[in-house]
Design a protein around this motif. Structure first.
Motif, PDB file in Angstrom:
ATOM      1  N   THR A  36       0.753  -1.289   0.004  1.00 56.79           N
ATOM      2  CA  THR A  36      -0.010  -0.267  -0.145  1.00 56.79           C
ATOM      3  C   THR A  36       0.946   1.118   0.161  1.00 56.79           C
ATOM      4  OG1 THR A  36      -0.107  -0.065   2.337  1.00 56.79           O
ATOM      5  CG2 THR A  36      -1.927  -1.026   1.248  1.00 56.79           C
ATOM      6  N   GLN A  37       0.256   2.266  -0.570  1.00 53.23           N
ATOM      7  CA  GLN A  37       1.009   3.570  -0.794  1.00 53.23           C
ATOM      8  C   GLN A  37       1.420   4.309   0.744  1.00 53.23           C
ATOM      9  OE1 GLN A  37      -1.478   6.638  -2.655  1.00 53.23           O
ATOM     10  NE2 GLN A  37       0.388   7.839  -2.948  1.00 53.23           N
ATOM     11  N   ASN A  38       0.855   3.976   1.682  1.00 51.35           N
ATOM     12  CA  ASN A  38       1.011   4.505   2.928  1.00 51.35           C
ATOM     13  C   ASN A  38       2.040   3.505   3.785  1.00 51.35           C
ATOM     14  OD1 ASN A  38      -0.817   2.561   3.670  1.00 51.35           O
ATOM     15  ND2 ASN A  38      -2.293   3.808   4.621  1.00 51.35           N
ATOM     16  N   GLU A  39       2.188   2.637   3.366  1.00 46.91           N
ATOM     17  CA  GLU A  39       3.262   1.796   3.662  1.00 46.91           C
ATOM     18  C   GLU A  39       2.926   0.955   5.051  1.00 46.91           C
ATOM     19  OE1 GLU A  39       6.974   3.665   4.121  1.00 46.91           O
ATOM     20  OE2 GLU A  39       7.133   3.835   2.164  1.00 46.91           O
ATOM     21  N   LYS A  40       1.515   0.986   5.121  1.00 47.47           N
ATOM     22  CA  LYS A  40       1.036   0.041   6.237  1.00 47.47           C
ATOM     23  C   LYS A  40       1.034  -1.398   6.074  1.00 47.47           C
ATOM     24  CE  LYS A  40      -2.235   3.187   8.694  1.00 47.47           C
ATOM     25  NZ  LYS A  40      -3.792   3.596   8.882  1.00 47.47           N
ATOM     26  N   LEU A  41       0.947  -1.893   5.101  1.00 50.94           N
ATOM     27  CA  LEU A  41       0.832  -3.283   4.492  1.00 50.94           C
ATOM     28  C   LEU A  41       1.770  -3.577   3.268  1.00 50.94           C
ATOM     29  CD1 LEU A  41      -0.696  -6.014   4.760  1.00 50.94           C
ATOM     30  CD2 LEU A  41      -2.169  -5.097   3.039  1.00 50.94           C
ATOM     31  N   TRP A  42       2.598  -4.753   3.397  1.00 44.64           N
ATOM     32  CA  TRP A  42       3.175  -5.582   2.757  1.00 44.64           C
ATOM     33  C   TRP A  42       3.306  -6.799   2.950  1.00 44.64           C
ATOM     34  CZ3 TRP A  42       7.058  -8.900   1.970  1.00 44.64           C
ATOM     35  CH2 TRP A  42       7.621  -9.122   0.754  1.00 44.64           C
ATOM     36  N   THR A  43       2.725  -7.486   1.817  1.00 47.45           N
ATOM     37  CA  THR A  43       2.765  -9.200   2.053  1.00 47.45           C
ATOM     38  C   THR A  43       3.113  -9.906   0.668  1.00 47.45           C
ATOM     39  OG1 THR A  43       0.575  -9.280   1.218  1.00 47.45           O
ATOM     40  CG2 THR A  43       0.625  -8.809   3.573  1.00 47.45           C
ATOM     41  N   TYR A  44       3.829 -11.061   0.876  1.00 51.17           N
ATOM     42  CA  TYR A  44       4.037 -12.011  -0.291  1.00 51.17           C
ATOM     43  C   TYR A  44       3.623 -13.327   0.121  1.00 51.17           C
ATOM     44  CZ  TYR A  44       6.568 -15.111  -3.113  1.00 51.17           C
ATOM     45  OH  TYR A  44       6.718 -16.359  -4.002  1.00 51.17           O
ATOM     46  N   GLY A  45       2.794 -14.048  -0.624  1.00 53.46           N
ATOM     47  CA  GLY A  45       2.481 -15.393  -0.383  1.00 53.46           C
ATOM     48  C   GLY A  45       1.751 -15.972  -1.743  1.00 53.46           C
ATOM     49  N   ARG A  46       0.979 -17.058  -1.524  1.00 53.36           N
ATOM     50  CA  ARG A  46       0.440 -17.655  -2.621  1.00 53.36           C
ATOM     51  C   ARG A  46      -1.320 -17.629  -2.680  1.00 53.36           C
ATOM     52  NH1 ARG A  46       0.850 -23.685  -1.835  1.00 53.36           N
ATOM     53  NH2 ARG A  46       0.639 -23.124   0.483  1.00 53.36           N
ATOM     54  N   TYR A  47      -1.740 -17.882  -3.918  1.00 55.17           N
ATOM     55  CA  TYR A  47      -3.095 -17.836  -4.114  1.00 55.17           C
ATOM     56  C   TYR A  47      -3.720 -18.729  -4.861  1.00 55.17           C
ATOM     57  CZ  TYR A  47      -2.844 -16.586  -8.830  1.00 55.17           C
ATOM     58  OH  TYR A  47      -2.814 -16.349 -10.121  1.00 55.17           O
ATOM     59  N   VAL A  48      -4.993 -19.208  -4.714  1.00 54.73           N
ATOM     60  CA  VAL A  48      -5.762 -20.100  -5.476  1.00 54.73           C
ATOM     61  C   VAL A  48      -7.003 -19.649  -5.562  1.00 54.73           C
ATOM     62  CG1 VAL A  48      -6.565 -22.590  -5.317  1.00 54.73           C
ATOM     63  CG2 VAL A  48      -4.725 -22.034  -3.808  1.00 54.73           C
ATOM     64  N   TYR A  49      -7.371 -19.388  -7.049  1.00 51.37           N
ATOM     65  CA  TYR A  49      -8.412 -18.754  -7.229  1.00 51.37           C
ATOM     66  C   TYR A  49      -9.404 -19.546  -8.183  1.00 51.37           C
ATOM     67  CZ  TYR A  49     -10.946 -15.669 -10.890  1.00 51.37           C
ATOM     68  OH  TYR A  49     -11.718 -14.906 -11.716  1.00 51.37           O
ATOM     69  N   ASP A  50     -10.716 -19.587  -7.654  1.00 49.86           N
ATOM     70  CA  ASP A  50     -11.564 -20.563  -8.304  1.00 49.86           C
ATOM     71  C   ASP A  50     -13.031 -19.573  -8.759  1.00 49.86           C
ATOM     72  OD1 ASP A  50     -13.630 -22.382  -9.092  1.00 49.86           O
ATOM     73  OD2 ASP A  50     -13.916 -23.128  -7.117  1.00 49.86           O
TER      74      ASP A  50
END
Length: 214
Positions: A36-50
């Motif tokens: 996010t632009q305000n640097e409150k959130l940064w994440t990395y991970g996996r996703y599964v989409y159905d």
């Protein structure tokens, strides 16, 4: 020789066609980052989409408001429910999902910003042809910018405006069509008796905003 000229003309004609809004494959797995632009959130991970069953699984780690976070989310849109899963503690939090499912797609009213090659166009296999689109969010609270591959409509990146976080950016990696383990889209057995709780604010970043309706 005539056949070669004909094939060359056909290829040139295909490449000259104007890109059109598209919808991504209904079953996808891969990795992503969210920041996010305000640097409150940064994440990395996996996703599964159905998209067929309207289910999304996110398994990520990162930081939220300068604190390390690890979470495992299963969003079941037809049941209007999201599960926060902890296999380590064998616990499960069940919360209401108050947004509609939005498939990974470029809306029909989107405006094409550009078609570009990521990498290099100097030789075969050195670049990736992508299209970047923009438009208004469904609730008219801001803009979005989506980039997908020209062939296959595979997601590359999505940016959208939020009132609390500024611009939120999702980048997709190692996308694969299909779901290798369908069991990831079902709640584990220890979630059976989970009671409904109030939703967490930052979870709204992951419920539908990556996926724009067509």
């Amino acid at each position: 020789m005539r056949l070669l000229v004909l094939l060359t003309c056909l290829l040139a004609g295909c490449l000259a066609q104007k890109p059109h809004p598209c919808e991504s494959p209904p079953l996808l797995t891969g990795a992503l980052t969210v920041s996010t632009q305000n640097e409150k959130l940064w994440t990395y991970g996996r996703y599964v989409y159905d998209a067929l069953g309207q289910r999304i699984r996110l398994m990520e780690m990162g930081t939220y408001e300068n604190k390390s976070v690890t979470y495992d989310l299963l969003a079941l849109y037809r049941e209007a429910t999201v599960y926060e899963i902890s296999y380590h503690n064998r616990t499960c939090k069940k919360k209401p999902l108050k947004t509609n499912f939005q498939p990974l797609a470029i809306p029909k009213d989107a405006t094409l910003l550009a078609q570009v090659v990521l990498g290099s166009s100097s030789g075969p296999g050195e670049g990736l042809l992508v299209n970047t689109w923009t438009g208004d969010l469904p609730d008219k609270t801001g803009k979005y910018i989506n980039t997908v591959t020209e062939f296959g409509c595979i997601p590359i990146a999505t940016s959208y405006q939020t009132s609390e976080y500024g611009w939120a950016v999702t980048s997709f990696y190692n996308n694969v069509m299909g779901i290798e383990d369908p069991g990831l889209l079902n709640p584990p057995d220890f979630c059976t008796d989970a009671e409904m709780m109030e939703p967490t604010d930052f979870l709204s970043l992951f419920h539908g905003k990556h996926w724009q309706s067509s």
